[in-house]
Design an enzyme around this catalytic site. Structure first.
Site, PDB file in Angstrom:
ATOM      1  N   LEU A  81       0.856  -1.194   0.000  1.00 25.40           N
ATOM      2  CA  LEU A  81       0.000   0.000   0.000  1.00 25.40           C
ATOM      3  C   LEU A  81       0.887   1.237   0.000  1.00 25.40           C
ATOM      4  O   LEU A  81       1.580   1.494   0.978  1.00 25.40           O
ATOM      5  CB  LEU A  81      -0.903  -0.013   1.244  1.00 25.40           C
ATOM      6  N   HIS A  82       0.878   1.963  -1.112  1.00 25.77           N
ATOM      7  CA  HIS A  82       1.739   3.144  -1.163  1.00 25.77           C
ATOM      8  C   HIS A  82       1.230   4.239  -2.091  1.00 25.77           C
ATOM      9  O   HIS A  82       1.656   5.380  -1.993  1.00 25.77           O
ATOM     10  CB  HIS A  82       3.145   2.759  -1.628  1.00 25.77           C
ATOM     11  N   ARG A  83       0.327   3.921  -2.994  1.00 27.34           N
ATOM     12  CA  ARG A  83      -0.037   4.874  -4.047  1.00 27.34           C
ATOM     13  C   ARG A  83      -0.761   6.086  -3.469  1.00 27.34           C
ATOM     14  O   ARG A  83      -1.667   5.945  -2.646  1.00 27.34           O
ATOM     15  CB  ARG A  83      -0.875   4.183  -5.112  1.00 27.34           C
ATOM     16  N   ASP A  90      -1.672  -2.006  -4.502  1.00 24.81           N
ATOM     17  CA  ASP A  90      -2.006  -0.873  -5.362  1.00 24.81           C
ATOM     18  C   ASP A  90      -0.809  -0.513  -6.236  1.00 24.81           C
ATOM     19  O   ASP A  90      -0.771   0.544  -6.868  1.00 24.81           O
ATOM     20  CB  ASP A  90      -2.493   0.335  -4.560  1.00 24.81           C
TER      21      ASP A  90
END
Length: 354
Positions: free
Chosen positions: A202-204, A276
Site C-alpha cells: 500500500l503506497h499509491r 495498489d
C-alpha cells in the site's frame, strides 16, 4: 554505442539489473548509469544494487522530496549537465517515474535519441502522475520497447504508426528478473507466518492521500486478516506515518519494506497478493499467484482479461470478497503474456544493431 541509463525508483533498479547484464554479454555497447535518488532509503535503493549486482551508478544525483514539478525540474537540470559532459549516443529510460520523464526530456532537448523500455502502457487515468510521464516519454522516444501487444495497440491508436519511430514487442524485463533471481530468494528476518498468507502493499498517493479511500482499505485489510487469512504488509515509513496521523489502526502483520529477493521469497509462499502497485501486479502473475488490485484502473489490462487480477478500487466490500474468492488459487500463464523471460537479450541485441 555509448548508452546513458537513467534510474531512480525500485522497479527501475530491478529492470536495469537484467538489461545491464544483457548489455555486457552482448558486447559492442558501453553503459553509464545515472541514479537520480528518487528512492533514497536503504531498503528502496541501495539494497537493490547490493542484491541484484547492478553496476554502481556512475552519477548519484541525490534528488528526492518536494512536489512533482520541483523534483522533475531539479532532475532535468542535473541530468542535462551529465549528458552535456558525457555526450552519449543514446539514452535509456524505464517505466513511468519522474526520473523517466526528466531523463527523456533532457535528452530530447539535446537531440539525443531515447529508448523507452516499457513503452505504450496506459491506465487512461490522467490524474495519475505516472500516466502523464508515460505519455510524454513515449512522445519523446524514437525506440519504443513494448512489453505486450496491448501496449503496441495503444501506441497505434495514438498515431505512432505514422511517426518516425521504431515500435518493438520486446516482452517484459520484469519477468526476466523474476525468473533469474527466483533461485536466490531469501527469507525476511523475523518472518514467522505459515504459507498461504495475503501479501499486501500500500503506497499509491491516490489511496494514501485520500482519507476516505485509506480508511476503506484499512478496514478491508483488518477484516481479511481476522476472517480470511493472515495479512503481511511491508509498509513504507511514509504510508505508516499517514495512517498513524489519520488515527487509523492496522490489525495486520506489519514489517519494514523488504528487498527484492525477500519479496520474491514472500511471493513464492503467499496465497494471494493484494496491492495498489503496478509492478507487484505482474510479480504476482510471474509466480502464479492471484492478485487483487486496490485501484480503479490498471495499465496491465491483459491480467484482468486473463482473470489473474481483479480490480476493486478502494471498496472494502469488493476487496474482501475478491480476496475470499481468490485466496490460494493457482494462476496459469498459458499464453506467455510477457515474453517468457527473454526481453533483456532482445533489447540488448536491438541496441547493438542501431
Amino acid at each position: 554505442m555509448k548508452l546513458l541509463t537513467i534510474v531512480g525508483a525500485r522497479p527501475q533498479f530491478i529492470k536495469a539489473s537484467v538489461v545491464s547484464k544483457a548489455i555486457i554479454e552482448q558486447g559492442g555497447l558501453s553503459e553509464k548509469i545515472i541514479h537520480t535518488g528518487q528512492h533514497f532509503d536503504t531498503n528502496m535503493s541501495e539494497i537493490f544494487f547490493d542484491q541484484l549486482g547492478i553496476p554502481r551508478p556512475d552519477f548519484q544525483l541525490d534528488i528526492h522530496g518536494g512536489s512533482h514539478g520541483e523534483m522533475t525540474g531539479r532532475m532535468l537540470m542535473e541530468i542535462e549537465r551529465v549528458m552535456i559532459h558525457e555526450k552519449p549516443d543514446r539514452v535509456l529510460v524505464y517505466g513511468d517515474t519522474n526520473s523517466t520523464l526528466a531523463g527523456a526530456l533532457a535528452a530530447a532537448k539535446l537531440h539525443i535519441p531515447v529508448a523507452h523500455i516499457e513503452a505504450g502502457l496506459r491506465s487512461f487515468n490522467m490524474r495519475m502522475p505516472e500516466e502523464i510521464n508515460r505519455i510524454l516519454t513515449d512522445q519523446m522516444s524514437d525506440l519504443l520497447f513494448c512489453p505486450t501487444q496491448t501496449a503496441i495497440t495503444n501506441l497505434t491508436k495514438e498515431g505512432f504508426s505514422d511517426k518516425p519511430v521504431k515500435i518493438l514487442k520486446s516482452g517484459d524485463v520484469m519477468q526476466d528478473s523474476a525468473m533469474f533471481f527466483a533461485r536466490r530468494a531469501s527469507k525476511p528476518e523475523g518472518f514467522n507466518i505459515s504459507d498461504g498468507f495475503v501479501l499486501a502493499t500500500l503506497h499509491r498517493a491516490e489511496n494514501t492521500d485520500d482519507r476516505i479511500r485509506l480508511k476503506s482499505i484499512v478496514d478491508a485489510l483488518n477484516i481479511i486478516h481476522n476472517t480470511v487469512a493472515p495479512v503481511l504488509l511491508p509498509l513504507h515509513p511514509r504510508t505508516r506515518k499517514i495512517i498513524e496521523e489519520t488515527g487509523l489502526a492496522l490489525e495486520v502483520n506489519l514489517i519494514d519494506p523488504v528487498g527484492y529477493l525477500e519479496m520474491i521469497w514472500l511471493l513464492q509462499r503467499c496465497g494471494l497478493v493484494l496491492t495498489d502497485s503496478g509492478g507487484v501486479q505482474k510479480e504476482a502473475f510471474f509466480f502464479s499467484r492471484p492478485c487483487v488490485t486496490m485501484r480503479d484502473q490498471t495499465e496491465w489490462v491483459e491480467l484482468v482479461e486473463a482473470g489473474a487480477n481483479v480490480l476493486c478500487g478502494a471498496d472494502s466490500c469488493l476487496i474482501t470478497a475478491a480476496v475470499r474468492d481468490g485466496i490460494n488459487r493457482i494462476v496459469q500463464d498459458n499464453e506467455h503474456l510477457y515474453g517468457g523471460g527473454q526481453a533483456a537479450p532482445f533489447i540488448a541485441d536491438h541496441l547493438s544493431r542501431l
